[in-house]
Design a protein around this motif. Structure first.
Motif, PDB file in Angstrom:
ATOM      1  N   GLN A   1      54.192  32.304  44.318  1.00 11.26           N
ATOM      2  CA  GLN A   1      52.902  32.847  44.756  1.00 11.26           C
ATOM      3  C   GLN A   1      52.849  34.300  44.296  1.00 11.26           C
ATOM      4  OE1 GLN A   1      50.245  31.009  47.262  1.00 11.26           O
ATOM      5  NE2 GLN A   1      51.076  30.000  45.438  1.00 11.26           N
ATOM      6  N   PHE A   2      51.780  34.646  43.607  1.00  8.89           N
ATOM      7  CA  PHE A   2      51.621  36.014  43.135  1.00  8.89           C
ATOM      8  C   PHE A   2      51.216  36.902  44.303  1.00  8.89           C
ATOM      9  CE2 PHE A   2      51.261  33.383  39.402  1.00  8.89           C
ATOM     10  CZ  PHE A   2      52.078  34.052  38.508  1.00  8.89           C
ATOM     11  N   THR A   3      51.809  38.073  44.385  1.00 10.20           N
ATOM     12  CA  THR A   3      51.694  38.891  45.599  1.00 10.20           C
ATOM     13  C   THR A   3      50.456  39.784  45.633  1.00 10.20           C
ATOM     14  OG1 THR A   3      53.158  40.547  44.583  1.00 10.20           O
ATOM     15  CG2 THR A   3      54.179  38.888  45.996  1.00 10.20           C
ATOM     16  N   ASP A   4      49.868  40.083  44.463  1.00  7.63           N
ATOM     17  CA  ASP A   4      48.707  40.978  44.421  1.00  7.63           C
ATOM     18  C   ASP A   4      47.427  40.167  44.495  1.00  7.63           C
ATOM     19  OD1 ASP A   4      46.825  42.926  44.118  1.00  7.63           O
ATOM     20  OD2 ASP A   4      47.623  43.738  42.247  1.00  7.63           O
ATOM     21  N   GLU A   5      47.023  39.791  45.710  1.00 12.65           N
ATOM     22  CA  GLU A   5      45.828  38.979  45.870  1.00 12.65           C
ATOM     23  C   GLU A   5      44.554  39.803  45.894  1.00 12.65           C
ATOM     24  OE1 GLU A   5      45.729  35.718  48.422  1.00 12.65           O
ATOM     25  OE2 GLU A   5      47.748  35.008  47.941  1.00 12.65           O
ATOM     26  N   SER A   6      44.671  41.103  45.620  1.00 17.14           N
ATOM     27  CA  SER A   6      43.457  41.899  45.429  1.00 17.14           C
ATOM     28  C   SER A   6      42.785  41.518  44.111  1.00 17.14           C
ATOM     29  CB  SER A   6      43.791  43.398  45.419  1.00 17.14           C
ATOM     30  OG  SER A   6      44.610  43.733  44.300  1.00 17.14           O
ATOM     31  N   ILE A   7      43.546  40.852  43.237  1.00 17.95           N
ATOM     32  CA  ILE A   7      42.992  40.336  41.981  1.00 17.95           C
ATOM     33  C   ILE A   7      42.527  38.907  42.239  1.00 17.95           C
ATOM     34  CG2 ILE A   7      43.480  39.810  39.565  1.00 17.95           C
ATOM     35  CD1 ILE A   7      45.710  41.912  39.689  1.00 17.95           C
ATOM     36  N   ALA A   8      41.211  38.696  42.176  1.00 18.77           N
ATOM     37  CA  ALA A   8      40.638  37.391  42.525  1.00 18.77           C
ATOM     38  C   ALA A   8      41.247  36.261  41.699  1.00 18.77           C
ATOM     39  CB  ALA A   8      39.126  37.428  42.335  1.00 18.77           C
ATOM     40  N   SER A   9      41.522  36.518  40.444  1.00 19.36           N
ATOM     41  CA  SER A   9      42.066  35.492  39.562  1.00 19.36           C
ATOM     42  C   SER A   9      43.428  35.002  40.053  1.00 19.36           C
ATOM     43  CB  SER A   9      42.186  36.042  38.142  1.00 19.36           C
ATOM     44  OG  SER A   9      42.291  35.006  37.193  1.00 19.36           O
ATOM     45  N   LEU A  10      44.252  35.920  40.555  1.00 17.39           N
ATOM     46  CA  LEU A  10      45.572  35.520  41.055  1.00 17.39           C
ATOM     47  C   LEU A  10      45.454  34.714  42.342  1.00 17.39           C
ATOM     48  CD1 LEU A  10      47.786  38.677  40.377  1.00 17.39           C
ATOM     49  CD2 LEU A  10      47.536  36.603  39.003  1.00 17.39           C
ATOM     50  N   SER A  11      44.450  35.018  43.155  1.00 12.43           N
ATOM     51  CA  SER A  11      44.209  34.209  44.362  1.00 12.43           C
ATOM     52  C   SER A  11      43.872  32.775  43.973  1.00 12.43           C
ATOM     53  CB  SER A  11      43.066  34.816  45.185  1.00 12.43           C
ATOM     54  OG  SER A  11      43.411  36.094  45.655  1.00 12.43           O
ATOM     55  N   GLU A  12      43.095  32.623  42.902  1.00  6.12           N
ATOM     56  CA  GLU A  12      42.757  31.288  42.429  1.00  6.12           C
ATOM     57  C   GLU A  12      43.994  30.564  41.903  1.00  6.12           C
ATOM     58  OE1 GLU A  12      38.134  32.151  41.046  1.00  6.12           O
ATOM     59  OE2 GLU A  12      39.744  32.257  39.566  1.00  6.12           O
ATOM     60  N   VAL A  13      44.841  31.286  41.180  1.00 10.00           N
ATOM     61  CA  VAL A  13      46.077  30.680  40.673  1.00 10.00           C
ATOM     62  C   VAL A  13      46.976  30.266  41.840  1.00 10.00           C
ATOM     63  CG1 VAL A  13      48.186  31.084  39.337  1.00 10.00           C
ATOM     64  CG2 VAL A  13      45.996  31.937  38.488  1.00 10.00           C
ATOM     65  N   ASN A  14      47.091  31.124  42.847  1.00 13.40           N
ATOM     66  CA  ASN A  14      47.900  30.788  44.025  1.00 13.40           C
ATOM     67  C   ASN A  14      47.378  29.536  44.711  1.00 13.40           C
ATOM     68  OD1 ASN A  14      49.672  32.897  43.699  1.00 13.40           O
ATOM     69  ND2 ASN A  14      48.694  34.235  45.200  1.00 13.40           N
ATOM     70  N   ALA A  15      46.054  29.442  44.839  1.00 12.48           N
ATOM     71  CA  ALA A  15      45.460  28.269  45.481  1.00 12.48           C
ATOM     72  C   ALA A  15      45.735  27.006  44.663  1.00 12.48           C
ATOM     73  CB  ALA A  15      43.957  28.475  45.642  1.00 12.48           C
ATOM     74  N   MET A  16      45.680  27.139  43.344  1.00 15.78           N
ATOM     75  CA  MET A  16      45.961  25.998  42.471  1.00 15.78           C
ATOM     76  C   MET A  16      47.408  25.537  42.642  1.00 15.78           C
ATOM     77  SD  MET A  16      45.595  25.843  38.311  1.00 15.78           S
ATOM     78  CE  MET A  16      43.893  26.370  38.398  1.00 15.78           C
ATOM     79  N   ILE A  17      48.344  26.485  42.686  1.00 11.35           N
ATOM     80  CA  ILE A  17      49.759  26.143  42.845  1.00 11.35           C
ATOM     81  C   ILE A  17      50.008  25.512  44.216  1.00 11.35           C
ATOM     82  CG2 ILE A  17      52.095  27.091  43.013  1.00 11.35           C
ATOM     83  CD1 ILE A  17      51.204  29.231  40.966  1.00 11.35           C
ATOM     84  N   LYS A  18      49.419  26.102  45.261  1.00 13.49           N
ATOM     85  CA  LYS A  18      49.567  25.527  46.605  1.00 13.49           C
ATOM     86  C   LYS A  18      49.017  24.114  46.659  1.00 13.49           C
ATOM     87  CE  LYS A  18      49.591  29.583  49.667  1.00 13.49           C
ATOM     88  NZ  LYS A  18      48.818  30.322  50.698  1.00 13.49           N
TER      89      LYS A  18
END
Length: 387
Positions: free
Chosen positions: A177-194
């Motif tokens: 899980q990428f830790t910098d969720e202030s970047i919207a794109s990384l939040s989307e990647v985290n959701a995809m991985i989860k």
């Protein structure tokens, strides 16, 4: 982080390899040795490839046996050299360790090796590993601060069930899980991985839990399911993830599959292999990829099976591998990684040959692809994004 060490050795040198394994473990590294890590029933070829790909460092134990032995030891050496090409010139990644007076193979002579006859050979190896780990950590901190790459954490989940027959069903997953969720794109990647992790757990459970909620009355050997999702390559604009799935439900062997998930960042979208080329170049690229993969897989096959020169000359795609498995069609090559230097095509078990041929990887350098396309803008844009 930055502590995974793959130990490559010939089985005749296991005693020495085990001593090195214990030494590294005592000194805060995570060494990987097949006899220590591969569980009964696991597909050793799959687990070996996975561990080799994920390693931060590779120690090659050189002996009269290992340098002359055909088969998997040589394939480990070859893969190690391919992965080295993705590293920086001054990175410490491959460490040859001579355990007798064998000749160092020509392909490894550029690397400073360690002699076992020196009293402090293990300490010298440790010093190199620590030096490179500190370098990685310092470099990553700078890159994270400047948003050139993204920090992440590794999460692990484990579930175990059993039935009245004392058969156990084990689920394990590890993912990032990428830790910098202030970047919207990384939040989307985290959701995809989860989401992939949740799908894996829930779909695996239905294989051994009835609609009543009871565990199925299966007798015999324990069942095992494993998923890991780890970074293969991270840049500020492109992330390539390594998705490994393995299951064992009895029988002669389990089955392991590796998939590549390649994502553009800001905005987030998946990058399919055909997206790298203009439509006008698709036919040329597909024919090139088909022929390139055949030649590389042919080499791997002939290193694995002793083949005469006469037999090699007669080999074709259709006679050596399964019919239509290497046709110039995108779906034959759609599981791949983006690396710093090219694309890496993944051939899972049964994709081109029988189970015994295992999982194979074919790396196609960007420089080779640039030679054959007429419109280079897409490839050049990708290369710029990942450098």
């Amino acid at each position: 982080m930055n502590d995974k060490v793959f130990i490559s050795y010939a089985k005749e040198d296991y005693t020495f390899a085990e001593k090195l394994y214990d030494f590294l473990k005592e000194n805060d590294f995570k060494p990987w040795l097949d006899k220590k890590e591969i569980l009964p029933g696991q597909d050793w070829n799959y687990v070996l490839h996975k561990s080799l790909r994920e390693a931060n460092y590779i120690i090659l134990l050189l002996s009269h046996t290992s340098v002359q032995k055909r088969g998997y030891v040589q394939r480990e050496f070859k893969l190690s050299l391919e992965y080295y090409e993705e590293k920086l010139e001054d990175d410490i990644y491959l460490i040859p360790l001579k355990i007798d007076d064998c000749e160092v193979p020509d392909s490894l002579r550029k690397f400073q090796w360690v002699e076992h006859n020196s009293q402090d050979c293990f300490d010298l190896v440790l010093k190199s590993l620590c030096l490179q780990r500190n370098k990685y950590e310092s470099f990553e901190k700078k890159q994270i601060a400047s948003k050139e790459i993204f920090a992440y954490k590794e999460l692990n989940e484990e579930y175990e069930y059993s039935n009245n027959n004392k058969t156990n069903f084990q689920l394990k997953s590890s993912y990032v899980q990428f830790t910098d969720e202030s970047i919207a794109s990384l939040s989307e990647v985290n959701a995809m991985i989860k989401g992939k992790n949740i799908d894996f757990i829930t779909n695996s459970r239905r294989n051994f839990i009835e609609i009543t909620g009871e565990t199925k009355a299966i007798e015999g050997i324990d069942w095992y399911y494993d998923l890991s999702i780890t970074p293969n390559m991270i840049s500020k604009s492109v992330i390539s993830l390594n998705e490994n799935f393995y299951c064992y439900t009895g029988g002669a062997h389990g089955i392991g599959i590796i998939k590549g998930l390649n994502l553009h960042i800001n905005p987030t979208f998946t990058i399919e292999i055909q997206d790298l080329f203009e439509y006008e170049d698709h036919a040329v690229v597909l024919n090139f990829v088909s022929n390139f993969c055949f030649k590389e897989l042919q080499k791997m096959y002939n290193e694995w099976v002793e083949t005469s020169e006469e037999e090699i000359e007669l080999q074709t795609k259709e006679t050596l591998f399964w019919e239509k498995s290497l046709l110039p069609e995108w779906d034959k090559y759609d599981s791949y990684f983006i690396t710093k230097t090219g694309i890496e095509i993944i051939f899972n078990p049964y994709s081109v040959s029988g189970y015994a041929f295992g999982i194979q990887f074919v790396t196609i350098p960007f420089v080779e692809l640039l030679k054959i396309v007429t419109e280079k803008s897409k490839l050049e844009a990708l290369i710029q994004k990942i450098q």
